[in-house]
Design an enzyme around this catalytic site. Structure first.
Site, PDB file in Angstrom:
ATOM      1  N   HIS A 115       0.812  -1.208   0.000  1.00  0.00           N
ATOM      2  CA  HIS A 115       0.000   0.000   0.000  1.00  0.00           C
ATOM      3  C   HIS A 115       0.850   1.265   0.000  1.00  0.00           C
ATOM      4  O   HIS A 115       0.526   2.236  -0.676  1.00  0.00           O
ATOM      5  CB  HIS A 115      -0.922   0.009   1.218  1.00  0.00           C
ATOM      6  CG  HIS A 115      -1.786   1.219   1.314  1.00  0.00           C
ATOM      7  ND1 HIS A 115      -2.967   1.355   0.608  1.00  0.00           N
ATOM      8  CD2 HIS A 115      -1.643   2.374   2.023  1.00  0.00           C
ATOM      9  CE1 HIS A 115      -3.513   2.531   0.875  1.00  0.00           C
ATOM     10  NE2 HIS A 115      -2.724   3.161   1.732  1.00  0.00           N
TER      11      HIS A 115
ATOM     12  N   GLU B 100      -8.251   7.770  -3.897  1.00  0.00           N
ATOM     13  CA  GLU B 100      -7.714   6.725  -3.034  1.00  0.00           C
ATOM     14  C   GLU B 100      -8.723   5.591  -2.895  1.00  0.00           C
ATOM     15  O   GLU B 100      -9.909   5.741  -3.217  1.00  0.00           O
ATOM     16  CB  GLU B 100      -7.407   7.296  -1.640  1.00  0.00           C
ATOM     17  CG  GLU B 100      -6.005   7.879  -1.491  1.00  0.00           C
ATOM     18  CD  GLU B 100      -4.941   6.826  -1.270  1.00  0.00           C
ATOM     19  OE1 GLU B 100      -5.273   5.627  -1.311  1.00  0.00           O
ATOM     20  OE2 GLU B 100      -3.780   7.200  -1.050  1.00  0.00           O
TER      21      GLU B 100
ATOM     22  N   HIS C 185     -10.180   2.457  -0.136  1.00  0.00           N
ATOM     23  CA  HIS C 185     -10.247   1.927   1.226  1.00  0.00           C
ATOM     24  C   HIS C 185     -11.008   0.611   1.168  1.00  0.00           C
ATOM     25  O   HIS C 185     -12.000   0.401   1.867  1.00  0.00           O
ATOM     26  CB  HIS C 185     -10.909   2.931   2.174  1.00  0.00           C
ATOM     27  CG  HIS C 185     -10.035   3.293   3.344  1.00  0.00           C
ATOM     28  ND1 HIS C 185     -10.496   3.379   4.625  1.00  0.00           N
ATOM     29  CD2 HIS C 185      -8.710   3.577   3.408  1.00  0.00           C
ATOM     30  CE1 HIS C 185      -9.510   3.709   5.441  1.00  0.00           C
ATOM     31  NE2 HIS C 185      -8.412   3.836   4.723  1.00  0.00           N
ATOM     32  N   ASN C 186     -10.519  -0.288   0.311  1.00  0.00           N
ATOM     33  CA  ASN C 186     -11.240  -1.518   0.003  1.00  0.00           C
ATOM     34  C   ASN C 186     -11.237  -2.514   1.157  1.00  0.00           C
ATOM     35  O   ASN C 186     -12.293  -2.963   1.615  1.00  0.00           O
ATOM     36  CB  ASN C 186     -10.640  -2.176  -1.248  1.00  0.00           C
ATOM     37  CG  ASN C 186     -10.663  -1.260  -2.447  1.00  0.00           C
ATOM     38  OD1 ASN C 186     -11.436  -0.315  -2.502  1.00  0.00           O
ATOM     39  ND2 ASN C 186      -9.799  -1.529  -3.420  1.00  0.00           N
TER      40      ASN C 186
ATOM     41  N   GLU D 123      -2.331   4.246  12.662  1.00  0.00           N
ATOM     42  CA  GLU D 123      -2.934   5.075  11.615  1.00  0.00           C
ATOM     43  C   GLU D 123      -4.203   5.751  12.135  1.00  0.00           C
ATOM     44  O   GLU D 123      -5.163   5.964  11.387  1.00  0.00           O
ATOM     45  CB  GLU D 123      -3.221   4.231  10.375  1.00  0.00           C
ATOM     46  CG  GLU D 123      -1.954   3.717   9.726  1.00  0.00           C
ATOM     47  CD  GLU D 123      -2.204   2.800   8.543  1.00  0.00           C
ATOM     48  OE1 GLU D 123      -3.347   2.734   8.060  1.00  0.00           O
ATOM     49  OE2 GLU D 123      -1.246   2.144   8.107  1.00  0.00           O
TER      50      GLU D 123
END
Length: 724
Positions: free
Chosen positions: A42, A86, A88-89, A307
């Site tokens: 990522h 972006e 966010h799967n 995160e």
């Protein structure tokens, strides 16, 4: 037997050897944790970077291309536009609401990190079959997460798309794009310039909810069941904290109080500290005990890899530090001095190396070259192999097998009203939305407190088509770019740049890497031919569930510029009595169409051809027509793509709440109605001859195919009707 620590963290044996070579010693646990997140798929793009270099990113209006938090273009009159896309799967598959919500929060920070005020969001969603209860749970949670965060933070969601398909069972795709505007002279980059400058952490306290986060989740597929044990890795968002953070950061940037700024997204503080230091060629000392926390007894590796959301890292001169802390206090956001920018040193015989040093209560717990984290991951040229039987499938044209179907029955299967999604979004925040959700593209005015009132505007469209790309990833990607560029032209905008989100399966499978490489080449070719550079993007790999890779799904958001927004352009709402004009040539080819692929299960053939010269003429002619729509009595215009002419016309009829009768379809109605061949639009006008003449000047064929009759029935000829 317990696996070695580096493997548990996702590092290979070869990568461990590389780290040991860089450091000249064995790394400790904190260092391993930092390398594991920064060298993850990522964050490092280690499987795709080799291929992404082929994408053209330069253009006359491009101010900032790939490599920064967002791409930036010059819109004229001193206004710049920042754009980012972006995914966010994986987090959304595990915790749909928070996965989607924090995806929105993260991309907004990418925008205001550049000094831009976010003014719009778009979402491109792909879910498994809607009949499956878990897929509906994911779908409902994702939509609620996007609306909950976007509405609360005060940024309108103005467009997007939704696809339901079995290829996304247990592996949804949640792609979000964001756009912001700023004065050109207020553009800020992510650089830790100035030895001795303070490193200030702004925003929410750090917790364990996001440790590893997307950097871990996005680097592995799902097994037989989605692993709910990974829930703690999904970040938790707070849109109200984000709103305060936006306003505080914009005030800091407007006052020129920060030297550089970076959001804490994937890999958290490890990423923000190493990237800002590496970008400036300097070092940085970070003291983790000074990082505000919301949980007790956090270890240094947890602080560095968390995160947790709504956090920014600002580089500030000592003399400006009191003013920065005062503005943070004004907006009620936590702020703490957590480090300092340091001079480069000699490291292992090499001069000028910026070193990132991590301290915990005075103890040195990590010491690594900043650039080795930010840009030192290996670049893999993974094996590529064309899928078995690719050529054989291309030769099996499904068109003949589709003829004779019941047009009405097959068309009704395709209908889905996205209003149930976008009705949950506030798309009129800021009152800049001229054309909102439900149209081919969005049109926004470029106005904000920072740039003032402007007559300029932008068109935005998010597009993808996994069917086309599964059949032929190169040509399919070209067709997606072409469709997206045409969509923004439909609101009178000149296609100017695009960002991509490349969603693919497991890169360790040669067929997947072949698909990715081919798709990138297709995007690159279309970008060059149409003059629309790729100014940024995202790659999401390891999209596989139960051992099955998703179909290749590149998604593109195209931005177009409008010099002056002086009227609402026509969309899909036509008038009774209007003639329907079809512009362009229909290819007798149903390969990759929704009729063949989805309705009938015929997954073969060769995709329709794209003539770039013709397509560019169509884009130019459409922009000119839309900007002078009143002079041509044009009430509605739409492109012909997914679902073919039949779905295009039915969507116009449902939007207008009145039907039509077709009488110019010809002897092959199924092909005419369901072909998805490119470079076609439908125009509704009370002066069809003028419309036809306009396109004739551009060398484009156009003909009347029917008339709006004001009834509640759409008639496709040959007895095929659909009640509205």
């Amino acid at each position: 037997m317990e696996q070695p620590i580096h493997r548990a963290l996702g590092l290979t044996d070869d990568e461990l050897e590389m780290i040991e070579e860089i450091l000249g010693r064995e790394p400790n646990y904190v260092e391993l944790a930092m390398y594991s997140v920064m060298w993850s798929e990522h964050c490092s793009y280690k499987s795709s970077r080799l291929h992404l270099r082929r994408l053209p990113s330069k253009g006359e209006k491009v101010l900032v291309g790939p490599g920064e938090n967002a791409g930036v273009i010059d819109a004229g009159d001193g206004i710049a536009v920042a754009i980012r896309m972006e995914s966010h799967n994986h987090p959304s598959a595990i915790e749909p609401y928070q996965g989607a919500a924090t995806g929105v929060g993260g991309i907004l920070r990418d925008i205001f990190t550049m000094g831009a005020r976010p003014i719009a969001l778009l979402d491109s969603l792909r879910m498994g079959e809607a009949s499956d209860p878990r897929n509906r749970y994911i779908y409902n949670g994702v939509v609620a997460g996007i609306s909950g965060y976007g509405n609360a933070v005060g940024v309108p969601t103005v467009g997007g798309e939704i696809v339901f398909d079995a290829t996304y069972d247990s592996n949804p795709l949640v792609n979000v794009a964001a756009v912001g505007i700023l004065p050109v002279d207020k553009l800020v980059l992510a650089r830790a310039e100035g030895v001795g400058n303070q490193v200030i952490l702004l925003g929410s306290p750090t917790g364990r909810d996001g440790i590893g986060g997307v950097s871990v989740l996005a680097s592995a597929g799902f097994g037989a069941e989605v692993d709910s044990s990974k829930r703690p890795s999904v970040q938790v968002g707070d849109p109200y904290e984000e709103k305060r953070l936006i306003e505080a950061c914009l005030e800091l940037l407007d006052a020129k109080l920060v030297v550089g700024i970076q959001d804490l997204g994937g890999a958290g503080l490890s990423c923000a500290s190493s990237e800002t230091a590496a970008n400036a060629g300097l070092g940085m000392d970070v003291h983790v005990e000074k990082v505000p926390r919301r949980e007790a007894n956090m270890e240094p590796f947890e602080v560095m890899t968390s995160e947790s959301q709504e956090r920014m890292l600002a580089i500030v001169t000592p003399e400006n530090t009191p003013a920065v802390l005062a503005i943070a206090a004004k907006w009620e956001i936590p702020a703490a001095i957590v480090g300092v920018v340091t001079e480069p040193v000699t490291f292992r015989g090499q001069d000028g190396v910026g070193i990132l040093r991590i301290f915990d209560a005075g103890e040195l717990v990590a010491e690594v070259p900043a650039k080795s984290l930010a840009d030192g991951a290996p670049v893999y040229d993974r094996p590529r192999a064309k899928p078995e039987g690719f050529e054989a499938r291309a030769e099996q044209d499904p068109t003949d097998a589709c003829r004779g179907v019941d047009i009405s029955v097959e068309l009704v299967k395709m209908v889905f009203d996205p209003k149930e999604i976008y009705s949950q979004y506030d798309h009129q925040l800021f009152l800049n939305t001229v054309v909102g959700p439900g149209a081919n593209a969005t049109l926004l005015r470029l106005s904000s407190p920072e740039v003032g009132y402007s007559k300029k505007g932008i068109g935005l469209s998010a597009d993808g088509n996994s069917r086309w790309c599964a059949l032929d990833p190169r040509r399919g990607s070209e067709l997606v770019v072409a469709e997206s560029a045409l969509n923004v032209a439909l609101v009178g905008a000149v296609p100017t740049c695009m960002v991509d989100c490349l969603n693919f399966g497991n890169p360790e499978h040669p067929e997947v890497m072949w698909e990715l490489s081919e798709s990138i080449d297709g995007i690159a070719k279309a970008s060059i031919e149409l003059g629309v550079p790729v100014v940024g993007g995202n790659v999401s790999l390891y999209n596989e569930a139960r051992g099955r890779n998703i179909e290749p799904t590149p998604v593109l958001t195209t931005l177009g510029l409008v010099d002056e927004v002086n009227a609402v352009p026509p969309a899909r709402r036509y008038r009774s009595g209007d003639s329907l004009v079809l512009v362009g040539t229909t290819e007798s080819n149903l390969a990759g169409s929704r009729l063949a692929w989805v309705n009938l299960g015929l997954r073969s053939g060769s995709l329709p051809k794209l003539d770039y010269g013709v397509h560019q003429k169509l884009i130019d002619a459409v922009v000119e027509l839309v900007r002078a729509a009143a002079g041509f009595s044009v009430s509605a215009i739409s492109d012909v793509s997914d679902g073919g002419l039949a779905l295009c016309l039915l969507e116009m009829a449902r939007t207008s709440a009145m039907g039509f009768e077709l009488d110019g379809i010809g002897d092959d109605p199924v092909v005419e109605l369901f072909s998805e061949s490119p470079s076609r639009v439908v125009v509704a006008s009370s002066e069809p001859d003028r419309v036809i003449g306009h396109f004739a000047k551009a060398g484009l064929p156009a003909r009347v195919i029917g008339r709006v009759n004001g009834s509640k029935v759409a008639s496709f000829g040959a007895g095929s009707t659909v009640a509205l």
